[in-house]
Design an enzyme around this catalytic site. Structure first.
Site, PDB file in Angstrom:
ATOM      1  N   ASP A  83      77.772  91.571  40.240  1.00 26.63           N
ATOM      2  CA  ASP A  83      77.090  90.695  39.276  1.00 26.63           C
ATOM      3  C   ASP A  83      75.590  90.875  39.478  1.00 26.63           C
ATOM      4  O   ASP A  83      75.059  90.596  40.561  1.00 26.63           O
ATOM      5  CB  ASP A  83      77.514  89.251  39.524  1.00 26.63           C
ATOM      6  CG  ASP A  83      77.114  88.309  38.394  1.00 26.63           C
ATOM      7  OD1 ASP A  83      76.285  88.688  37.558  1.00 26.63           O
ATOM      8  OD2 ASP A  83      77.643  87.181  38.359  1.00 26.63           O
ATOM      9  N   ASP A  94      71.886  88.977  32.381  1.00 22.94           N
ATOM     10  CA  ASP A  94      72.888  88.695  33.414  1.00 22.94           C
ATOM     11  C   ASP A  94      74.169  89.432  33.024  1.00 22.94           C
ATOM     12  O   ASP A  94      74.703  89.219  31.932  1.00 22.94           O
ATOM     13  CB  ASP A  94      73.107  87.177  33.457  1.00 22.94           C
ATOM     14  CG  ASP A  94      74.015  86.728  34.592  1.00 22.94           C
ATOM     15  OD1 ASP A  94      74.549  87.584  35.324  1.00 22.94           O
ATOM     16  OD2 ASP A  94      74.203  85.499  34.733  1.00 22.94           O
ATOM     17  N   HIS A 156      77.228  80.430  30.491  1.00 30.80           N
ATOM     18  CA  HIS A 156      76.116  79.472  30.532  1.00 30.80           C
ATOM     19  C   HIS A 156      74.960  79.914  29.649  1.00 30.80           C
ATOM     20  O   HIS A 156      74.717  81.106  29.442  1.00 30.80           O
ATOM     21  CB  HIS A 156      75.621  79.314  31.975  1.00 30.80           C
ATOM     22  CG  HIS A 156      75.407  80.613  32.707  1.00 30.80           C
ATOM     23  ND1 HIS A 156      74.201  81.252  32.782  1.00 30.80           N
ATOM     24  CD2 HIS A 156      76.290  81.412  33.377  1.00 30.80           C
ATOM     25  CE1 HIS A 156      74.327  82.365  33.479  1.00 30.80           C
ATOM     26  NE2 HIS A 156      75.590  82.498  33.851  1.00 30.80           N
ATOM     27  N   HIS A 164      71.064  78.643  34.531  1.00 34.40           N
ATOM     28  CA  HIS A 164      72.130  77.759  34.044  1.00 34.40           C
ATOM     29  C   HIS A 164      71.465  76.600  33.313  1.00 34.40           C
ATOM     30  O   HIS A 164      71.246  75.531  33.875  1.00 34.40           O
ATOM     31  CB  HIS A 164      73.001  77.282  35.197  1.00 34.40           C
ATOM     32  CG  HIS A 164      73.833  78.364  35.793  1.00 34.40           C
ATOM     33  ND1 HIS A 164      75.162  78.552  35.476  1.00 34.40           N
ATOM     34  CD2 HIS A 164      73.524  79.356  36.662  1.00 34.40           C
ATOM     35  CE1 HIS A 164      75.627  79.597  36.132  1.00 34.40           C
ATOM     36  NE2 HIS A 164      74.650  80.102  36.860  1.00 34.40           N
ATOM     37  N   GLU A 188      81.004  85.037  30.726  1.00 34.08           N
ATOM     38  CA  GLU A 188      81.572  85.692  31.913  1.00 34.08           C
ATOM     39  C   GLU A 188      82.955  85.157  32.274  1.00 34.08           C
ATOM     40  O   GLU A 188      83.093  84.350  33.193  1.00 34.08           O
ATOM     41  CB  GLU A 188      80.625  85.575  33.103  1.00 34.08           C
ATOM     42  CG  GLU A 188      80.139  84.181  33.442  1.00 34.08           C
ATOM     43  CD  GLU A 188      79.280  84.160  34.696  1.00 34.08           C
ATOM     44  OE1 GLU A 188      79.451  85.019  35.578  1.00 34.08           O
ATOM     45  OE2 GLU A 188      78.416  83.276  34.793  1.00 34.08           O
ATOM     46  N   GLU A 280      81.113  90.410  32.318  1.00 36.20           N
ATOM     47  CA  GLU A 280      80.027  89.560  31.809  1.00 36.20           C
ATOM     48  C   GLU A 280      79.028  90.365  30.989  1.00 36.20           C
ATOM     49  O   GLU A 280      78.683  91.502  31.327  1.00 36.20           O
ATOM     50  CB  GLU A 280      79.290  88.897  32.980  1.00 36.20           C
ATOM     51  CG  GLU A 280      78.157  87.990  32.553  1.00 36.20           C
ATOM     52  CD  GLU A 280      77.464  87.317  33.736  1.00 36.20           C
ATOM     53  OE1 GLU A 280      76.810  86.281  33.539  1.00 36.20           O
ATOM     54  OE2 GLU A 280      77.572  87.846  34.867  1.00 36.20           O
TER      55      GLU A 280
END
Length: 296
Positions: A83, A94, A156, A164, A188, A280
């Protein structure tokens, strides 16, 4: 969204794609996790960006929030989730992938389930869509492959210097009628052959500043000032503090934590120790446009 913000988000996504491609080349069985993490950090900097958070290298039943410390001896194995976060001036991409290092059919199926769950979410995504619909699509896709989503891990919303922010995106069917708005989101899904929930495990070596304040020790204040200036509200890790300050920095980090100024993330472990896979992407919703910044 201003054009400058959009451009930085797009650039972060383009760099994330390159870093993911590089990570897929270097993540091999028995390679030390510390070596992998250091190489990924270096690649991000070479490409003109900074990590939005320490790379997560979470293995098997550990779903998320593990990064190696400065003297870690663990090696890559099993089903590993990679990640990666990229930030340019606080604008974040992300993204994550999973890889099977055991040549396990079960692991490969889990990874495919997470990917299909992500595709189902991205297909549904758009301004005005109820988040419960997205969760239902993810759950259906993963269950069709014989697994379950991890219910207490969510996608998120992302804002500048805030990973977040606001809205959470479920990975299972809910009655939530909150609708997606323009903005940036990380989607994700996690798939598992376990219970479908995670619990807090051991410390992760990942921190973020939670409170304003100070510490009595002069050196610890120096480390705290460094954290405030370098990372702001984004996560960082003990490895980075060691690289800057050596072993004294680790002692200072403990003092700052004891002063109540830091949150130390726990590793997130599947309740029944089931194997977990993750997929993700980051997506921008801008009017009728849907831009997946981390996808080719």
């Amino acid at each position: 969204m201003k054009q400058e913000e959009f451009d930085k988000l797009k650039k972060a996504g383009e760099i994330a794609q390159k870093v993911i491609a590089y990570a897929k080349e270097i993540v091999k069985k028995e390679v030390p996790l510390l070596e992998i993490a250091n190489k990924i950090d270096k690649k991000i900097e070479e490409l003109g960006a900074r990590p939005a958070f320490p790379v997560n290298l979470s293995i098997n039943e550990v779903a998320a929030h593990f990064t190696p410390n400065f003297n870690d001896q663990k090696v890559a194995k099993g089903l590993i989730k990679v990640d990666i976060g990229i930030q340019i001036d606080g604008y974040v991409a992300d993204t994550a992938f999973s890889i099977d290092l055991d040549n396990s059919e079960e692991n490969k199926k889990l990874i495919e389930a997470a990917k299909i769950g992500l595709d189902a979410a991205l297909e549904k995504f758009g301004v005005g869509v109820e988040i419960g619909e997205i969760g239902a699509a993810v759950e259906e896709a993963i269950k069709e492959k014989g697994f379950v989503p991890v219910r207490n891990l969510t996608g998120h919303q992302i804002k500048r210097f805030d990973l977040h922010a606001g809205m959470s995106i479920p990975s299972y069917a809910t009655s939530q009628t909150e609708k997606l708005e323009e903005g940036v989101y990380a989607v994700e899904p996690f798939s598992t052959n376990g219970a479908g929930r995670v619990r807090d495990g051991n410390p992760s070596n990942i921190y973020h500043l939670t409170n304003e304040g100070n510490v009595r020790d002069n050196f610890a204040r120096k480390v705290l000032n460094f954290i405030q200036e370098e990372y702001s509200s984004l996560p960082f890790c003990s490895r980075w503090i060691y690289n800057e300050f050596g072993s004294k920095g680790i002692l200072a980090l403990r003092q700052i934590e004891q002063a109540g100024l830091l949150h130390h993330y726990p590793q997130l472990v599947e309740m029944n120790r089931g194997i977990v896979a993750q997929a993700e992407h980051t997506i921008i919703l801008k009017g009728n446009e849907k831009i997946i910044t981390t996808k080719n």
